[in-house]
Design an enzyme around this catalytic site. Structure first.
Site, PDB file in Angstrom:
ATOM      1  N   LYS A 177       2.311   4.376   7.849  1.00 28.98           N
ATOM      2  CA  LYS A 177       2.628   4.103   9.255  1.00 28.98           C
ATOM      3  C   LYS A 177       3.448   2.827   9.403  1.00 28.98           C
ATOM      4  O   LYS A 177       4.465   2.799  10.081  1.00 28.98           O
ATOM      5  CB  LYS A 177       1.338   3.974  10.094  1.00 28.98           C
ATOM      6  CG  LYS A 177       0.475   5.208  10.110  1.00 28.98           C
ATOM      7  CD  LYS A 177      -0.759   5.027  10.973  1.00 28.98           C
ATOM      8  CE  LYS A 177      -1.693   3.928  10.523  1.00 28.98           C
ATOM      9  NZ  LYS A 177      -2.272   4.145   9.172  1.00 28.98           N
ATOM     10  N   ARG A 223      -6.820   3.663  18.139  1.00 27.61           N
ATOM     11  CA  ARG A 223      -7.623   4.171  17.034  1.00 27.61           C
ATOM     12  C   ARG A 223      -8.891   4.854  17.529  1.00 27.61           C
ATOM     13  O   ARG A 223      -9.667   5.346  16.714  1.00 27.61           O
ATOM     14  CB  ARG A 223      -8.014   3.007  16.123  1.00 27.61           C
ATOM     15  CG  ARG A 223      -7.301   3.017  14.744  1.00 27.61           C
ATOM     16  CD  ARG A 223      -7.792   1.798  14.010  1.00 27.61           C
ATOM     17  NE  ARG A 223      -7.560   1.738  12.610  1.00 27.61           N
ATOM     18  CZ  ARG A 223      -6.510   1.131  12.033  1.00 27.61           C
ATOM     19  NH1 ARG A 223      -5.532   0.634  12.756  1.00 27.61           N
ATOM     20  NH2 ARG A 223      -6.449   1.052  10.728  1.00 27.61           N
ATOM     21  N   ARG A 255      -0.955  -1.305  -2.895  1.00 29.73           N
ATOM     22  CA  ARG A 255      -0.248  -2.058  -1.833  1.00 29.73           C
ATOM     23  C   ARG A 255      -0.405  -3.564  -2.044  1.00 29.73           C
ATOM     24  O   ARG A 255      -1.500  -4.062  -2.284  1.00 29.73           O
ATOM     25  CB  ARG A 255      -0.810  -1.671  -0.466  1.00 29.73           C
ATOM     26  CG  ARG A 255      -0.298  -2.579   0.660  1.00 29.73           C
ATOM     27  CD  ARG A 255      -0.470  -1.982   2.029  1.00 29.73           C
ATOM     28  NE  ARG A 255      -1.843  -1.672   2.368  1.00 29.73           N
ATOM     29  CZ  ARG A 255      -2.196  -0.932   3.420  1.00 29.73           C
ATOM     30  NH1 ARG A 255      -1.286  -0.434   4.227  1.00 29.73           N
ATOM     31  NH2 ARG A 255      -3.467  -0.692   3.658  1.00 29.73           N
ATOM     32  N   ARG A 306     -13.052   3.029   5.083  1.00 34.19           N
ATOM     33  CA  ARG A 306     -11.996   3.075   6.105  1.00 34.19           C
ATOM     34  C   ARG A 306     -11.545   4.510   6.359  1.00 34.19           C
ATOM     35  O   ARG A 306     -11.273   4.886   7.492  1.00 34.19           O
ATOM     36  CB  ARG A 306     -10.809   2.208   5.682  1.00 34.19           C
ATOM     37  CG  ARG A 306     -11.096   0.718   5.891  1.00 34.19           C
ATOM     38  CD  ARG A 306     -10.103  -0.148   5.177  1.00 34.19           C
ATOM     39  NE  ARG A 306      -8.754   0.031   5.644  1.00 34.19           N
ATOM     40  CZ  ARG A 306      -7.667  -0.269   4.927  1.00 34.19           C
ATOM     41  NH1 ARG A 306      -7.797  -0.760   3.718  1.00 34.19           N
ATOM     42  NH2 ARG A 306      -6.482  -0.098   5.442  1.00 34.19           N
ATOM     43  N   ARG A 365      -4.755  -7.128  -0.024  1.00 34.32           N
ATOM     44  CA  ARG A 365      -5.665  -7.325   1.106  1.00 34.32           C
ATOM     45  C   ARG A 365      -7.104  -7.063   0.662  1.00 34.32           C
ATOM     46  O   ARG A 365      -7.358  -6.137  -0.089  1.00 34.32           O
ATOM     47  CB  ARG A 365      -5.323  -6.341   2.232  1.00 34.32           C
ATOM     48  CG  ARG A 365      -4.129  -6.757   3.055  1.00 34.32           C
ATOM     49  CD  ARG A 365      -3.588  -5.649   3.936  1.00 34.32           C
ATOM     50  NE  ARG A 365      -4.586  -4.863   4.636  1.00 34.32           N
ATOM     51  CZ  ARG A 365      -4.292  -3.823   5.432  1.00 34.32           C
ATOM     52  NH1 ARG A 365      -3.025  -3.479   5.625  1.00 34.32           N
ATOM     53  NH2 ARG A 365      -5.230  -3.135   6.047  1.00 34.32           N
TER      54      ARG A 365
HETATM   55  P1  ADP Z   1      -0.278   2.243   6.603  1.00 36.05           P
HETATM   56  O1  ADP Z   1       0.448   1.322   7.552  1.00 36.05           O
HETATM   57  O2  ADP Z   1      -0.340   3.655   7.110  1.00 36.05           O
HETATM   58  O3  ADP Z   1      -1.633   1.735   6.205  1.00 36.05           O
HETATM   59  P2  ADP Z   1       1.748   1.374   4.671  1.00 36.05           P
HETATM   60  O4  ADP Z   1       3.029   1.621   5.390  1.00 36.05           O
HETATM   61  O5  ADP Z   1       1.304  -0.033   4.536  1.00 36.05           O
HETATM   62  O6  ADP Z   1       0.561   2.321   5.264  1.00 36.05           O
HETATM   63  O7  ADP Z   1       1.882   2.039   3.219  1.00 36.05           O
HETATM   64  C1  ADP Z   1       0.812   1.993   2.267  1.00 36.05           C
HETATM   65  C2  ADP Z   1       1.394   1.736   0.881  1.00 36.05           C
HETATM   66  O8  ADP Z   1       2.123   2.890   0.450  1.00 36.05           O
HETATM   67  C3  ADP Z   1       2.382   0.564   0.795  1.00 36.05           C
HETATM   68  O9  ADP Z   1       2.198  -0.079  -0.444  1.00 36.05           O
HETATM   69  C4  ADP Z   1       3.754   1.232   0.879  1.00 36.05           C
HETATM   70  O10 ADP Z   1       4.736   0.487   0.173  1.00 36.05           O
HETATM   71  C5  ADP Z   1       3.498   2.581   0.227  1.00 36.05           C
HETATM   72  N1  ADP Z   1       4.248   3.701   0.839  1.00 36.05           N
HETATM   73  C6  ADP Z   1       4.480   3.905   2.162  1.00 36.05           C
HETATM   74  N2  ADP Z   1       5.140   5.067   2.354  1.00 36.05           N
HETATM   75  C7  ADP Z   1       5.297   5.627   1.119  1.00 36.05           C
HETATM   76  C8  ADP Z   1       5.908   6.839   0.641  1.00 36.05           C
HETATM   77  N3  ADP Z   1       6.453   7.716   1.478  1.00 36.05           N
HETATM   78  N4  ADP Z   1       5.883   7.067  -0.690  1.00 36.05           N
HETATM   79  C9  ADP Z   1       5.322   6.186  -1.552  1.00 36.05           C
HETATM   80  N5  ADP Z   1       4.739   5.027  -1.160  1.00 36.05           N
HETATM   81  C10 ADP Z   1       4.723   4.747   0.160  1.00 36.05           C
HETATM   82  P1  AMP Z   2      -4.501  -1.696   9.352  1.00 43.82           P
HETATM   83  O1  AMP Z   2      -3.663  -2.908   9.126  1.00 43.82           O
HETATM   84  O2  AMP Z   2      -3.940  -0.783  10.396  1.00 43.82           O
HETATM   85  O3  AMP Z   2      -4.839  -0.980   8.062  1.00 43.82           O
HETATM   86  O4  AMP Z   2      -5.883  -2.212   9.958  1.00 43.82           O
HETATM   87  C1  AMP Z   2      -6.752  -3.045   9.214  1.00 43.82           C
HETATM   88  C2  AMP Z   2      -8.096  -3.172   9.919  1.00 43.82           C
HETATM   89  O5  AMP Z   2      -7.915  -3.840  11.187  1.00 43.82           O
HETATM   90  C3  AMP Z   2      -8.810  -1.874  10.273  1.00 43.82           C
HETATM   91  O6  AMP Z   2      -9.541  -1.341   9.180  1.00 43.82           O
HETATM   92  C4  AMP Z   2      -9.712  -2.339  11.421  1.00 43.82           C
HETATM   93  O7  AMP Z   2     -10.827  -3.075  10.938  1.00 43.82           O
HETATM   94  C5  AMP Z   2      -8.812  -3.327  12.162  1.00 43.82           C
HETATM   95  N1  AMP Z   2      -8.017  -2.635  13.202  1.00 43.82           N
HETATM   96  C6  AMP Z   2      -6.665  -2.454  13.220  1.00 43.82           C
HETATM   97  N2  AMP Z   2      -6.300  -1.797  14.325  1.00 43.82           N
HETATM   98  C7  AMP Z   2      -7.433  -1.536  15.031  1.00 43.82           C
HETATM   99  C8  AMP Z   2      -7.701  -0.866  16.257  1.00 43.82           C
HETATM  100  N3  AMP Z   2      -6.729  -0.303  16.980  1.00 43.82           N
HETATM  101  N4  AMP Z   2      -8.994  -0.790  16.665  1.00 43.82           N
HETATM  102  C9  AMP Z   2      -9.978  -1.353  15.956  1.00 43.82           C
HETATM  103  N5  AMP Z   2      -9.799  -1.982  14.788  1.00 43.82           N
HETATM  104  C10 AMP Z   2      -8.534  -2.083  14.316  1.00 43.82           C
END
Ligand code: ADP
Ligand code: AMP
Length: 216
Positions: free
Chosen positions: A15, A90, A129, A173, A162
């Site tokens: 995302k 969420r 990541r 999660r 992280r």
């Molecule tokens: P989210 O925001 O949904 O938690 P991220 O955008 O941070 O996910 O992506 C999670 C991990 O996967 C990151 O390390 C990113 O670089 C990698 N990633 C994202 N999209 C792809 C893809 N299409 N193919 C391979 N790796 C990806």
């Molecule tokens: P993310 O960066 O989207 O993976 O979010 C990391 C963490 O932040 C999640 O696992 C939740 O603990 C908290 N968080 C992020 N967005 C929300 C939301 N919209 N509502 C509640 N908790 C959130």
């Protein structure tokens, strides 16, 4: 009229990666609730302390404080043309609150790209990541490694894993996502906003799918 996109999907599906690209190509603000919480943690605010205690366990931060934080952010001048929301809403209560706050700006959620992938893909992406300390730029040790190990290409700061990306927290999660966030798929489908995107493809291909879905 402002244009608002909600990117929906499980943790690690991509995302944030796609929201960043879309915000640059469409000149829309990128609002990531997770990034806003991490900034609060870095600045040691009361909200940051509360968020950290829950994030480390893989739980959601309560709706009331999350909604207030997003309302503040979405009211900023750089969101006048609209925004790409990543990680918010969420829960159904957050989605209802979003509808109300956007109505105040004479807007609405226009489209909801729902990015999907199976759990093994999510775990592989989250486990690899790495995030930059200074500005939250995201890398993947295998799929998008930084040019220099351990350093952000963009701002040179240290990249770290992280705490909530460690495997013990990741499974929680994903469970929390299925219980509390997945109902939003139907919520937005019923409203005719949902477009499904295959997130297992490489980043560029997912972007292509997203852009063509948004044009429709
Ligand atoms: P989210 O925001 O949904 O938690 P991220 O955008 O941070 O996910 O992506 C999670 C991990 O996967 C990151 O390390 C990113 O670089 C990698 N990633 C994202 N999209 C792809 C893809 N299409 N193919 C391979 N790796 C990806
Ligand atoms: P993310 O960066 O989207 O993976 O979010 C990391 C963490 O932040 C999640 O696992 C939740 O603990 C908290 N968080 C992020 N967005 C929300 C939301 N919209 N509502 C509640 N908790 C959130």
């Amino acid at each position: 009229m402002p244009f608002y996109i909600v990117i929906l999907g499980p943790p690690g599906v991509g995302k944030g990666t796609q929201a960043k690209i879309l915000s640059e190509t469409n000149k829309l603000a990128h609002i990531s609730s997770g990034d806003l919480f991490r900034e609060n943690i870095k600045n040691q605010t009361d909200l940051g302390m509360l968020a950290k205690s829950l994030m480390d366990k893989g739980e959601l931060v309560p709706d009331d404080v999350t909604i207030a934080m997003i309302k503040d952010r979405i009211s900023c001048p750089d969101c006048e043309a609209g925004a790409i929301l990543d990680g918010f809403p969420r829960t159904p209560a957050q989605a209802d609150a979003l509808e109300k706050m956007l109505a105040e700006f004479k807007g609405q959620v226009d489209k909801v790209p729902y990015i999907t992938a199976v759990e093994s893909v999510l775990i592989e992406r989250i486990s690899g990541r790495w995030t930059c300390r200074a500005n939250g730029h995201v890398y993947h040790e295998k799929f998008s490694p930084p040019k220099e190990a351990g350093k952000c290409d963009i701002d040179g700061s240290e990249i770290y894993q992280r705490d909530d990306d460690k495997i013990e927290t990741v499974t929680r999660r994903i469970k929390v996502y299925l219980e509390q966030t997945a109902p939003l798929v139907d919520y937005y489908r019923r409203r005719g906003k949902l477009v499904e995107i295959d997130g297992t493809q490489p980043v560029e291909k997912v972007t292509e799918l997203l852009l063509s879905a948004l044009k429709k």
